[in-house]
Motif scaffolding. Structure first.
Motif, short mmCIF file in Angstrom:
data_model
loop_
_atom_site.label_atom_id
_atom_site.label_comp_id
_atom_site.label_asym_id
_atom_site.label_seq_id
_atom_site.Cartn_x
_atom_site.Cartn_y
_atom_site.Cartn_z
N VAL A 1 -15.84 45.63 145.00
CA VAL A 1 -16.56 46.90 144.95
C VAL A 1 -15.60 47.93 144.37
CG1 VAL A 1 -17.70 48.72 146.30
CG2 VAL A 1 -17.94 46.31 146.99
N PHE A 2 -16.11 48.76 143.47
CA PHE A 2 -15.27 49.80 142.90
C PHE A 2 -15.95 51.14 143.07
CE2 PHE A 2 -13.86 52.49 139.28
CZ PHE A 2 -12.51 52.54 139.59
N THR A 3 -15.21 52.11 143.64
CA THR A 3 -15.75 53.45 143.87
C THR A 3 -15.10 54.44 142.94
OG1 THR A 3 -16.28 53.01 146.20
CG2 THR A 3 -16.02 55.31 145.55
N VAL A 4 -15.95 55.17 142.21
CA VAL A 4 -15.49 56.26 141.34
C VAL A 4 -15.47 57.54 142.16
CG1 VAL A 4 -15.98 57.61 139.27
CG2 VAL A 4 -16.52 55.16 139.32
N HIS A 5 -14.28 58.11 142.32
CA HIS A 5 -14.17 59.38 143.03
C HIS A 5 -14.21 60.56 142.07
CE1 HIS A 5 -13.23 57.79 147.08
NE2 HIS A 5 -12.84 56.73 146.37
N ARG B 1 -19.96 45.40 142.41
CA ARG B 1 -20.78 46.57 142.73
C ARG B 1 -19.98 47.84 142.40
NH1 ARG B 1 -23.96 43.19 142.97
NH2 ARG B 1 -25.52 42.71 144.55
N LEU B 2 -20.69 48.85 141.92
CA LEU B 2 -20.10 50.15 141.61
C LEU B 2 -20.71 51.19 142.53
CD1 LEU B 2 -20.37 50.04 137.71
CD2 LEU B 2 -18.40 49.37 139.11
N THR B 3 -19.88 52.04 143.07
CA THR B 3 -20.38 53.16 143.86
C THR B 3 -19.67 54.43 143.41
OG1 THR B 3 -18.80 53.27 145.72
CG2 THR B 3 -20.52 51.59 145.85
N THR B 4 -20.31 55.54 143.70
CA THR B 4 -19.64 56.82 143.58
C THR B 4 -19.99 57.65 144.81
OG1 THR B 4 -19.15 58.66 142.10
CG2 THR B 4 -21.45 57.94 142.23
N VAL B 5 -19.45 58.86 144.89
CA VAL B 5 -19.33 59.52 146.19
C VAL B 5 -20.45 60.49 146.51
CG1 VAL B 5 -16.86 59.16 146.42
CG2 VAL B 5 -17.69 61.11 145.09
N SER B 6 -21.54 60.43 145.77
CA SER B 6 -22.76 61.14 146.15
C SER B 6 -23.92 60.59 145.33
CB SER B 6 -22.64 62.66 145.91
OG SER B 6 -22.64 62.97 144.52
N PRO B 7 -25.13 60.63 145.87
CA PRO B 7 -26.28 60.12 145.13
C PRO B 7 -26.53 60.90 143.83
CG PRO B 7 -26.80 60.26 147.46
CD PRO B 7 -25.47 60.93 147.28
N THR B 8 -26.39 62.21 143.85
CA THR B 8 -26.63 63.00 142.65
C THR B 8 -25.63 62.65 141.56
OG1 THR B 8 -27.71 64.84 143.80
CG2 THR B 8 -26.68 65.34 141.69
N TYR B 9 -24.36 62.51 141.93
CA TYR B 9 -23.33 62.18 140.93
C TYR B 9 -23.59 60.81 140.32
CZ TYR B 9 -18.65 62.15 138.81
OH TYR B 9 -17.59 62.13 137.92
N ALA B 10 -24.12 59.88 141.11
CA ALA B 10 -24.44 58.55 140.58
C ALA B 10 -25.46 58.64 139.45
CB ALA B 10 -24.96 57.64 141.70
N GLY B 11 -26.38 59.59 139.56
CA GLY B 11 -27.32 59.79 138.47
C GLY B 11 -26.71 60.57 137.32
N ILE C 1 -23.00 57.05 147.52
CA ILE C 1 -22.92 57.21 148.98
C ILE C 1 -22.07 58.44 149.25
CG2 ILE C 1 -22.20 56.19 151.16
CD1 ILE C 1 -22.59 53.43 149.90
N LEU C 2 -22.66 59.42 149.91
CA LEU C 2 -21.98 60.69 150.14
C LEU C 2 -20.76 60.51 151.04
CD1 LEU C 2 -22.46 63.74 149.46
CD2 LEU C 2 -23.49 63.94 151.73
N ASN C 3 -19.66 61.14 150.64
CA ASN C 3 -18.47 61.13 151.49
C ASN C 3 -18.72 61.89 152.79
OD1 ASN C 3 -16.75 59.63 149.90
ND2 ASN C 3 -15.77 61.39 148.94
N GLY C 4 -17.80 61.72 153.72
CA GLY C 4 -17.86 62.46 154.98
C GLY C 4 -16.50 63.01 155.33
N ILE C 5 -16.40 63.61 156.50
CA ILE C 5 -15.12 64.12 156.99
C ILE C 5 -14.95 63.69 158.44
CG2 ILE C 5 -15.07 66.11 155.44
CD1 ILE C 5 -16.02 67.84 157.79
#
Length: 477
Positions: free
Chosen positions: A161-165, A212-222, A247-251
């Motif tokens: 899995v690779f996440t684009v920040h 699989r590719l993910t990024t840190v918010s649904p809007t940014y993925a689009g 997938i949105l980040n959290g704190i």
């Protein structure tokens, strides 16, 4: 099948943090373990890691990493912290430096780490079935896993899995690195997918190779599927849309907790927030008046953060009955502008051209609003942290800002902040003026928004469950 995940990341707090990636590396694994995964983290053993953590590490093993014609030592040190197992890749030549980034050989250093991650898998005391890589610093790991380690038994069935920040930073280097450092020139699939013109692009490796590719918010993925936000990679994202999710980040609410400040408060006892404001005004030489709205900028001072909009409206913003406090470092043009206005109008603007965790918490605790007018923002943590302190964000509707900030609706009273759509300086100014108007003229509505912000859940639990679903779906394939 239980997800056994090796988290490969260049930063993880409290060991090393230069930005939001460090927050994610240090907090998301805790949340993932709490929802049923077995997540362990691998990162470099930087010289900047505090001695108390270095002293607590135990040496596990060592091996050699071949990097082009180089044979480099790699040691693995282990530390369990807050229930999470961390593995540190030890190499003094690459990581024994004063800062994680910014060196002439960053491409070689980061290629070494990416390959050492794969080389380490057979030597660890657990068997991952998923390698989760974060940002361009680990983007070569999926490439190496498939092209170099595919016949190593411990690596054969590992999914990636690779996440684009942040897509702006991709790791682009001279094309000669492909053979000289990466050792992949004679591998046609890797060569074809890593080269971009005359340059090697590390991130394109993971974008092409990861399962699989993910990024840190649904809007940014689009957004990253478009020409404007895609930073030259939108062709890959469009081709791989079925493998892409946001997938949105959290704190971590315990890290950002107004109840543990020197002058504490919470959502039911806001007297302490007013006192924090008074103390900060006094500390910074601003006019001490808790009824004046205090607006904060807590940010890297770069064009991404929309600071050209802020600079453009500063003369008009000075006419408002409000104060502005700035905390951050970055591009000289922004630093100089804030310094100039801070020296001319010291009772209204305080420019703090530095970065301090303690001072940032003081800003969050004291301020009424925080400005995040970004040109683009993959996720953004500033707005989430601000709401944890009852400070309302004023944001542009992009990326994670759009996904996390619900704009104030004067008819229903709903919302947890203020937002504007177009990248336009006067839309920003109008939105700030609207927020100031609510603060000064409709205090019950303002207080409702503050309570809405306090009650917004930005903990990692929801996001962790979505990552777990992604892992489990990947393991079924």
């Amino acid at each position: 099948m239980k997800a056994s995940v090796l988290f490969a990341v260049f930063e993880a707090m409290p060991f090393v943090k230069t930005g939001g990636l460090g927050d994610v590396g240090g907090t998301l694994p805790v949340a993932l373990n709490a929802v049923g995964a077995d997540v362990r983290v691998i990162l470099p053993k930087f010289a900047t890691i505090e001695q108390k953590y270095r002293d607590a590490m135990t040496h596990m093993t060592s091996f050699t990493v071949q990097l082009g014609w180089r044979n480099q030592y790699a040691g693995i040190e282990k530390l369990v912290y807050h229930g999470v197992t961390y593995y540190f890749v030890d190499n003094e030549y690459y990581f024994g430096r004063s800062y994680p980034y910014g060196f002439y050989d960053d491409g070689e250093r980061i290629a070494f780490f990416s390959k050492a991650v794969c080389e380490a898998i057979p030597h660890l005391d657990f068997q991952p079935n998923i390698l989760h890589c974060h940002d361009w610093h680990t983007a070569l790991s999926p490439v190496y896993l498939r092209e170099v380690y595919r016949n190593v038994p411990a690596c054969q069935n590992v999914k990636t899995v690779f996440t684009v920040h942040n897509l702006r930073f991709q790791g682009k280097f001279a094309g000669t690195m492909l053979g000289d450092v990466l050792g992949l020139y004679d591998c046609p699939p890797a060569r074809d997918q890593l080269l971009q013109g005359d340059a090697v692009n590390f991130m394109r490796g993971a974008l092409n190779y990861a399962d699989r590719l993910t990024t840190v918010s649904p809007t940014y993925a689009g957004e990253i599927c478009t020409d404007f936000f895609g930073e030259g990679c939108n062709d890959i994202f469009n081709r791989r849309r079925s493998a892409l999710s946001g997938i949105l980040n959290g704190i971590d609410p315990e890290i950002y907790d107004p109840a543990v400040l020197p002058t504490p408060f919470d959502r039911d006892h806001l007297e302490g927030k007013a006192e924090n404001k008074r103390l900060l005004q006094q500390r910074l030489g601003l006019r001490v008046d808790v009824d004046i709205p205090l607006i904060a900028i807590i940010s890297r001072l770069t064009d991404q953060k929309g600071l050209d909009l802020v600079n453009y409206i500063l003369p008009e913003l000075l006419l408002e009955n409000a104060q502005l406090v700035v905390l951050g470092i970055g591009e000289k043009r922004y630093e100089d502008t804030f310094r100039y206005y801070g020296s001319r109008f010291p009772e209204k603007i305080s420019a703090n051209i530095c970065f301090s965790e303690d001072l940032s918490r003081a800003f969050y605790a004291a301020s009424d609003m925080v400005l995040v007018p970004s040109l683009f923002e993959p996720c953004g943590l500033t707005q989430m942290i601000a709401m944890r302190y009852g400070t309302l964000p004023v944001v542009r509707e992009t990326g994670g800002l759009r996904d996390s900030v619900q704009p104030y609706n004067q008819y229903t009273g709903e919302g947890n902040g203020f937002s504007f759509r177009n990248y336009n300086a006067h839309e920003l100014l109008d939105t700030i003026r609207r927020a100031i108007g609510v603060y000064q003229q409709d205090r019950p509505a303002w207080d409702t928004l503050v309570q809405n912000a306090f009650h917004t859940d930005f903990t990692w639990t929801v996001s962790a469950k979505k990552y777990l679903e992604l892992y489990q779906g990947l393991l079924k394939n």
